[in-house]
Design a protein around this motif. Structure first.
Motif, PDB file in Angstrom:
ATOM      1  N   ALA A 280      18.664  24.183 -13.518  1.00  0.00           N
ATOM      2  CA  ALA A 280      17.815  23.857 -12.541  1.00  0.00           C
ATOM      3  C   ALA A 280      17.060  25.398 -12.003  1.00  0.00           C
ATOM      4  O   ALA A 280      17.757  26.381 -12.152  1.00  0.00           O
ATOM      5  CB  ALA A 280      18.701  23.441 -11.052  1.00  0.00           C
TER       6      ALA A 280
ATOM      7  N   VAL B  33      16.078  27.242  -8.877  1.00  0.00           N
ATOM      8  CA  VAL B  33      15.927  27.136  -7.470  1.00  0.00           C
ATOM      9  C   VAL B  33      14.786  28.198  -7.062  1.00  0.00           C
ATOM     10  O   VAL B  33      14.776  29.520  -7.077  1.00  0.00           O
ATOM     11  CB  VAL B  33      17.442  27.636  -7.034  1.00  0.00           C
ATOM     12  CG1 VAL B  33      17.190  27.577  -5.290  1.00  0.00           C
ATOM     13  CG2 VAL B  33      18.289  26.529  -7.450  1.00  0.00           C
TER      14      VAL B  33
ATOM     15  N   VAL C  93      14.212  23.074  -7.660  1.00  0.00           N
ATOM     16  CA  VAL C  93      14.866  22.521  -6.587  1.00  0.00           C
ATOM     17  C   VAL C  93      14.255  23.466  -5.323  1.00  0.00           C
ATOM     18  O   VAL C  93      14.189  24.855  -5.370  1.00  0.00           O
ATOM     19  CB  VAL C  93      16.272  22.737  -6.431  1.00  0.00           C
ATOM     20  CG1 VAL C  93      17.319  22.823  -5.177  1.00  0.00           C
ATOM     21  CG2 VAL C  93      17.196  21.968  -7.575  1.00  0.00           C
TER      22      VAL C  93
ATOM     23  N   LEU D 157      14.563  24.005  -1.089  1.00  0.00           N
ATOM     24  CA  LEU D 157      15.110  23.635  -0.027  1.00  0.00           C
ATOM     25  C   LEU D 157      14.216  23.592   1.204  1.00  0.00           C
ATOM     26  O   LEU D 157      13.668  24.762   1.900  1.00  0.00           O
ATOM     27  CB  LEU D 157      16.219  24.757   0.162  1.00  0.00           C
ATOM     28  CG  LEU D 157      17.248  24.881  -1.097  1.00  0.00           C
ATOM     29  CD1 LEU D 157      18.268  25.901  -0.686  1.00  0.00           C
ATOM     30  CD2 LEU D 157      18.015  23.446  -1.357  1.00  0.00           C
TER      31      LEU D 157
ATOM     32  N   ARG E  67      11.943  19.033  -6.787  1.00  0.00           N
ATOM     33  CA  ARG E  67      12.807  18.187  -6.013  1.00  0.00           C
ATOM     34  C   ARG E  67      12.838  18.915  -4.590  1.00  0.00           C
ATOM     35  O   ARG E  67      13.586  19.938  -4.511  1.00  0.00           O
ATOM     36  CB  ARG E  67      14.207  17.975  -6.545  1.00  0.00           C
ATOM     37  CG  ARG E  67      13.891  17.621  -7.975  1.00  0.00           C
ATOM     38  CD  ARG E  67      15.375  17.211  -8.857  1.00  0.00           C
ATOM     39  NE  ARG E  67      15.100  16.996 -10.150  1.00  0.00           N
ATOM     40  CZ  ARG E  67      16.365  16.508 -10.909  1.00  0.00           C
ATOM     41  NH1 ARG E  67      17.402  16.741 -10.489  1.00  0.00           N
ATOM     42  NH2 ARG E  67      15.883  16.463 -12.309  1.00  0.00           N
ATOM     43  N   THR E  68      12.504  18.029  -3.392  1.00  0.00           N
ATOM     44  CA  THR E  68      12.577  19.029  -2.323  1.00  0.00           C
ATOM     45  C   THR E  68      13.942  18.377  -1.556  1.00  0.00           C
ATOM     46  O   THR E  68      14.164  17.168  -1.274  1.00  0.00           O
ATOM     47  CB  THR E  68      11.218  18.616  -1.349  1.00  0.00           C
ATOM     48  OG1 THR E  68      10.359  19.059  -2.067  1.00  0.00           O
ATOM     49  CG2 THR E  68      11.488  18.937   0.127  1.00  0.00           C
ATOM     50  N   ILE E  69      14.872  19.229  -0.938  1.00  0.00           N
ATOM     51  CA  ILE E  69      16.255  19.034  -0.719  1.00  0.00           C
ATOM     52  C   ILE E  69      15.988  19.340   0.890  1.00  0.00           C
ATOM     53  O   ILE E  69      15.560  20.333   1.259  1.00  0.00           O
ATOM     54  CB  ILE E  69      17.215  19.618  -1.462  1.00  0.00           C
ATOM     55  CG1 ILE E  69      17.127  19.580  -2.887  1.00  0.00           C
ATOM     56  CG2 ILE E  69      18.584  19.151  -0.904  1.00  0.00           C
ATOM     57  CD1 ILE E  69      17.147  18.157  -3.379  1.00  0.00           C
TER      58      ILE E  69
ATOM     59  N   LEU F 287      21.956  23.149  -0.918  1.00  0.00           N
ATOM     60  CA  LEU F 287      22.009  23.646  -2.473  1.00  0.00           C
ATOM     61  C   LEU F 287      23.086  23.293  -3.085  1.00  0.00           C
ATOM     62  O   LEU F 287      22.833  22.777  -4.341  1.00  0.00           O
ATOM     63  CB  LEU F 287      21.896  25.225  -2.410  1.00  0.00           C
ATOM     64  CG  LEU F 287      21.668  25.891  -3.714  1.00  0.00           C
ATOM     65  CD1 LEU F 287      20.525  25.457  -4.533  1.00  0.00           C
ATOM     66  CD2 LEU F 287      21.761  27.149  -3.766  1.00  0.00           C
TER      67      LEU F 287
ATOM     68  N   ALA G  11      22.450  19.643  -4.019  1.00  0.00           N
ATOM     69  CA  ALA G  11      21.447  19.770  -5.207  1.00  0.00           C
ATOM     70  C   ALA G  11      21.920  20.229  -6.290  1.00  0.00           C
ATOM     71  O   ALA G  11      21.220  19.863  -7.321  1.00  0.00           O
ATOM     72  CB  ALA G  11      20.125  20.675  -4.694  1.00  0.00           C
ATOM     73  N   LEU G  12      22.578  21.126  -6.534  1.00  0.00           N
ATOM     74  CA  LEU G  12      23.148  21.742  -7.958  1.00  0.00           C
ATOM     75  C   LEU G  12      24.138  20.877  -8.625  1.00  0.00           C
ATOM     76  O   LEU G  12      24.620  21.249  -9.732  1.00  0.00           O
ATOM     77  CB  LEU G  12      23.705  23.036  -7.812  1.00  0.00           C
ATOM     78  CG  LEU G  12      22.593  24.202  -7.503  1.00  0.00           C
ATOM     79  CD1 LEU G  12      23.166  25.497  -7.424  1.00  0.00           C
ATOM     80  CD2 LEU G  12      21.461  24.306  -8.680  1.00  0.00           C
TER      81      LEU G  12
ATOM     82  N   TRP H 237      21.700  27.595 -13.401  1.00  0.00           N
ATOM     83  CA  TRP H 237      20.581  27.475 -12.434  1.00  0.00           C
ATOM     84  C   TRP H 237      19.885  29.031 -12.804  1.00  0.00           C
ATOM     85  O   TRP H 237      20.684  30.032 -12.875  1.00  0.00           O
ATOM     86  CB  TRP H 237      20.748  27.272 -10.921  1.00  0.00           C
ATOM     87  CG  TRP H 237      21.820  27.905 -10.083  1.00  0.00           C
ATOM     88  CD1 TRP H 237      23.231  28.193 -10.428  1.00  0.00           C
ATOM     89  CD2 TRP H 237      21.498  28.757  -8.970  1.00  0.00           C
ATOM     90  NE1 TRP H 237      23.672  28.984  -9.552  1.00  0.00           N
ATOM     91  CE2 TRP H 237      22.864  29.104  -8.465  1.00  0.00           C
ATOM     92  CE3 TRP H 237      20.510  28.837  -8.382  1.00  0.00           C
ATOM     93  CZ2 TRP H 237      22.935  30.105  -7.393  1.00  0.00           C
ATOM     94  CZ3 TRP H 237      20.418  29.715  -6.842  1.00  0.00           C
ATOM     95  CH2 TRP H 237      21.730  30.070  -6.620  1.00  0.00           C
TER      96      TRP H 237
END
Length: 249
Positions: A54, A56, A80, A82, A108-110, A143, A146-147, A153
């Motif tokens: 990923a 970030v 990712v 945030l 990907r919006t977390i 996070l 997400a991870l 990452w």
């Protein structure tokens, strides 16, 4: 904006639940210590497979550089982002602009957990009374979630940013995951060059004097001669949100 359906089906075969030893990490660090960003990103893919890697990104003032390097290697690397609930509208728009400009296929919006915010920050003033806890709820915990599917990452920290970042390695162990810092060795001039050469759009707030952009309540303009992150948590001892301090599980 993006969809898993757009991911190239020819993804790398990932190593499953590999327990990285200190010796393996040291070997990778030695091999990549002086490598350019693109080579470091390729090495990360080779180590775990694209689908287990990923990137970030905060989609901040310097984020386009790492995203460009990654897109040149493989635009389907999962990215990712945030969304803390306190971001500038300009940052949200910049995410969409860069994703389209670079052809990123899997952004990907977390978000923070609504129940956590309702319980601990119902008045939306936690950033003032306890900024560390605010960062945990809005960035660190999201996070970690997400991870969860990933084994390594990428992030955009640079040594020239100073503070706790001044001595970061290119490769490190973050809990059970590998953590790659492809831009550790770049200089401000290197960044300017890639923005110019690749015609990368700037974050909309750069023109207003923001050298580094995070959440609205904890970000201010940077004065001439200050380090790029001087406007983050101004007046406080705090210099990091916590995602690079608390090891991910």
């Amino acid at each position: 904006m993006t969809s898993p359906d757009l991911v190239d089906s020819k993804s790398s075969v990932a190593v499953t639940d590999h327990a990285w030893s200190a010796a393996e990490v040291a070997t990778l660090e030695s091999e990549l210590r002086d490598a350019p960003p693109g080579e470091i990103i390729r090495a990360a893919i080779e180590a775990v497979g694209r689908d287990k890697l990923a990137l970030v990104s905060s989609f901040g003032t310097e984020s386009a550089a790492l995203l460009k390097y990654a897109a040149d290697v493989d635009p389907a690397i999962p990215v990712v982002f945030l969304d803390t609930g306190w971001l500038f509208e300009e940052t949200l728009a910049y995410r969409d602009t860069l994703a389209a400009y670079l052809g990123l296929r899997d952004v990907r919006t977390i978000h923070p957990l609504p129940d956590d915010l309702a319980r601990e920050d119902a008045e939306r003033d936690l950033w003032f009374s306890d900024p560390d806890r605010c960062c945990y709820l809005r960035k660190v915990e999201p996070l970690i979630r997400a991870l969860a599917p990933f084994e390594a990452w990428l992030n955009g920290r640079k040594r020239f940013q100073g503070g706790e970042r001044a001595a970061i390695p290119v490769v490190e162990l973050d809990g059970r995951r590998l953590k790659f810092n492809p831009l550790a060795n770049v200089t401000p001039d290197d960044l300017k060059a890639i923005y110019t050469d690749a015609h990368l759009p700037a974050h909309p707030l750069v023109a207003s004097g923001f050298a580094s952009v995070g959440c609205m309540p904890c970000t201010s303009r940077t004065e001439a001669g200050e380090e790029s992150r001087a406007g983050r948590w101004r007046g406080k001892a705090k210099t990091e949100c916590g995602i690079h301090v608390i090891k991910s599980s």
